[in-house]
Enzyme design. Structure first.
Site, PDB file in Angstrom:
ATOM      1  N   GLU A 169     -33.294  29.663 -22.042  1.00  0.00           N
ATOM      2  CA  GLU A 169     -31.846  29.571 -21.841  1.00  0.00           C
ATOM      3  C   GLU A 169     -31.375  28.202 -22.348  1.00  0.00           C
ATOM      4  O   GLU A 169     -31.991  27.633 -23.236  1.00  0.00           O
ATOM      5  CB  GLU A 169     -31.485  29.772 -20.367  1.00  0.00           C
ATOM      6  CG  GLU A 169     -32.248  28.890 -19.410  1.00  0.00           C
ATOM      7  CD  GLU A 169     -32.013  29.241 -17.939  1.00  0.00           C
ATOM      8  OE1 GLU A 169     -31.333  30.233 -17.653  1.00  0.00           O
ATOM      9  OE2 GLU A 169     -32.519  28.486 -17.079  1.00  0.00           O
TER      10      GLU A 169
ATOM     11  N   ASP B 138     -25.821  20.997 -15.989  1.00  0.00           N
ATOM     12  CA  ASP B 138     -25.603  21.860 -17.157  1.00  0.00           C
ATOM     13  C   ASP B 138     -24.650  21.216 -18.158  1.00  0.00           C
ATOM     14  O   ASP B 138     -23.751  21.868 -18.697  1.00  0.00           O
ATOM     15  CB  ASP B 138     -25.061  23.220 -16.716  1.00  0.00           C
ATOM     16  CG  ASP B 138     -25.933  23.896 -15.685  1.00  0.00           C
ATOM     17  OD1 ASP B 138     -27.161  23.889 -15.863  1.00  0.00           O
ATOM     18  OD2 ASP B 138     -25.401  24.413 -14.684  1.00  0.00           O
TER      19      ASP B 138
END
Length: 535
Positions: A219, A56
């Site tokens: 997302e 991430d």
């Protein structure tokens, strides 16, 4: 906000190293079989630029420096900060969250029930002469912190939104100083929401909430403003897998044009799909991304892709005839004559704090470990696990990421003379819910060498000396072999070969562990931790 971007028009006509056909021969490896990685020392670099689990990723440039952040889940300290001078050579600078109890009590050593949860994806920005980070806990909501220096100290995390089921948020400050925040409500069909923020950036103005996009799995949000246009960067799940997308508008509230697909999912390359678009010091633009497909024992590794402009859209990688980007594996260094820097792994335990590569499995019990009770050694005191016989419920397990390189060797030296009955201490690899470990156990017959692979145990020789050396080796295939030594020179293999594993959204971790099944008693001293890996 000190922007890391200038005008998108600078991308027009730009040919970025391996983004141009015919300029370099593209090297397309079988996934995981990278004989070289990162800075090749000859003006070129190879992907991945960092073959470890830095999931991430987000990144910014401030001046001549690049700063990245990565999710850490249940590990403490939380939310790791990375630093680079060239987008290829990275070091671990530190962490944002020293005490995970400031995020959730479930992340403490006395609960340990949030594998795969904890600190998820976030973002880093530079605004008003400060560094700002925002991240989420999927059960608690969004949090933020600020610091004058990226090394810290960081303010204790402040809860921006107390709500369950949100992820992948990112702040944005407009030219007039107005603050905004974008995030995904994944528990409500992956709707992407845009909010105004209060001027101090510590709260969302919920009355301003607007859903600006929704798709399957949408997302990985980022917001950029380039040349007066607002760009919403995200990923979503398409027929071929998770792909990178973008929409744009002249008004931050929309309507947005698009979305435009910026790159293919490329499952054969583990879906490079979440990260940041950054303009380098040399004026070129790049995409720093993790490879997001789960299941890889090394975790979600980092790659650096060129950005090319097509019809005003930044295409990630090498554009094809449909103006959609593909993975590239080699290119020119963004900064010439930069120094090769590798993440620090070794620790002699001679300093007043652990080196920044270390993370505990959950928030540790602070009174049960010390760097000062025996100078030059790490002392780990034993206490009972929350569940008998459960490695994953034992506190004060100290861990590092592993790397996927041609040769990896980890060696530790232990002083085992102070073990108490019931104590079990040593070295382990784990990816929840699987693990393998080698160490010393103290029972009614004395101290013995012991190997465990989940529930399978192999008892070894009796140990009568003071010191024990343990070693772990693995290569690109992730097949680990443990060794032991009684003199620090002659090592013998012990236990079965163990395939390193992925678990709970994380790659394998190597760990030093110590607990006691019978009582809160005994301790072990660690003289050093040496981890050598191939470049």
């Amino acid at each position: 906000m000190k922007q890391v971007f200038v005008h998108l028009i600078l991308l027009a006509g730009l040919c970025i190293s391996f983004g141009c056909r015919g300029q370099h021969k593209f090297r397309i490896p079988v996934w995981g079989d990278w004989q070289v990685w990162g800075d090749e020392g000859n003006g070129m670099y190879a992907n991945p630029v960092l073959p470890g689990d830095f999931s991430d990723i987000d990144c910014i440039r401030v001046g001549d420096d690049y700063y990245g952040v990565s999710s850490t889940f249940q590990f403490s300290p939380g939310f790791v900060i990375l630093h680079s001078k060239d987008l290829v050579n990275w070091q671990i600078l530190g962490h944002v969250v020293d005490d995970l109890n400031n995020v959730s009590a479930d992340l403490n050593w006395d609960r340990m029930n949030k594998y795969g949860r904890g600190i998820w994806a976030g973002a880093i920005r530079y605004h008003d002469h400060k560094f700002w980070v925002y991240f989420c806990d999927p059960d608690k909501g969004y949090f933020m912190s600020t610091a004058t220096n990226p090394e810290g100290p960081w303010e204790p995390p402040h809860q921006v939104l107390a709500a369950k089921g949100w992820d992948d948020g990112c702040p944005f400050w407009d030219d007039n100083g107005d603050g905004y925040f974008i995030g995904t409500h994944f528990s409500d069909g992956y709707k992407i929401h845009l909010f105004r923020m209060t001027k101090d950036g510590r709260s969302l103005i919920t009355s301003s909430d607007k859903v600006i996009y929704q798709a399957r799995g949408s997302e990985a949000n980022k917001l950029y403003k380039i040349n007066g246009i607002y760009y919403h960067f995200f990923s979503e799940v398409r027929a071929g897998g998770r792909a990178v997308m973008m929409e744009r508008s002249k008004n931050i509230w929309g309507p947005y044009e698009g979305p435009k697909q910026l790159s293919y999912a490329q499952k054969q390359f583990h879906e490079p799909n979440q990260g940041a678009i950054i303009q380098a010091v040399n004026g070129n633009w790049y995409f720093l991304t993790h490879h997001g497909t789960g299941g890889d024992w090394a975790g979600r590794v980092l790659s650096l892709l060129p950005v090319n402009l097509r019809s005003g859209w930044p295409i990630l990688g090498s554009p094809d005839e449909d103006t959609i980007g593909r993975m590239v594996w080699q290119g020119k260094m963004p900064v010439k004559n930069s120094k090769i820097v590798l993440p620090l792994t070794n620790d002699e335990f001679n300093e007043s704090k652990l080196n920044p590569a270390w993370e505990w499995n959950y928030q540790p019990r602070s009174d049960k470990w010390s760097l000062t009770q025996r100078l030059g050694w790490l002392r780990l005191h034993s206490f009972r696990p929350l569940e008998s016989g459960n490695f994953f419920k034992a506190g004060n397990t100290l861990t590092q990421r592993v790397y996927r390189t041609r040769k990896n060797v980890v060696t530790i030296k232990m002083d085992i003379q102070s073990l108490s009955a019931g104590q079990w201490a040593g070295m382990a690899h784990f990816g929840y819910p699987n693990y393998a470990a080698i160490g010393v156990v103290s029972d009614t017959t004395g101290k013995h060498l012991l190997f465990k692979n989940n529930e399978v145990s192999i008892k070894g020789i009796q140990l009568t000396g003071k010191d024990l050396w343990l070693k772990s080796t693995w290569s690109l295939d992730g097949r680990n072999q443990f060794y032991y030594s009684l003199d620090g020179h002659n090592f013998s293999p012990f236990g079965a070969v163990y395939q390193l594993k992925w678990g709970a959204y994380r790659g394998d971790r190597i760990a030093i562990f110590n607990y006691n099944e019978q009582a809160d008693a005994g301790y072990v001293d660690i003289d050093y931790f040496h981890y050598e890996y191939s470049k």
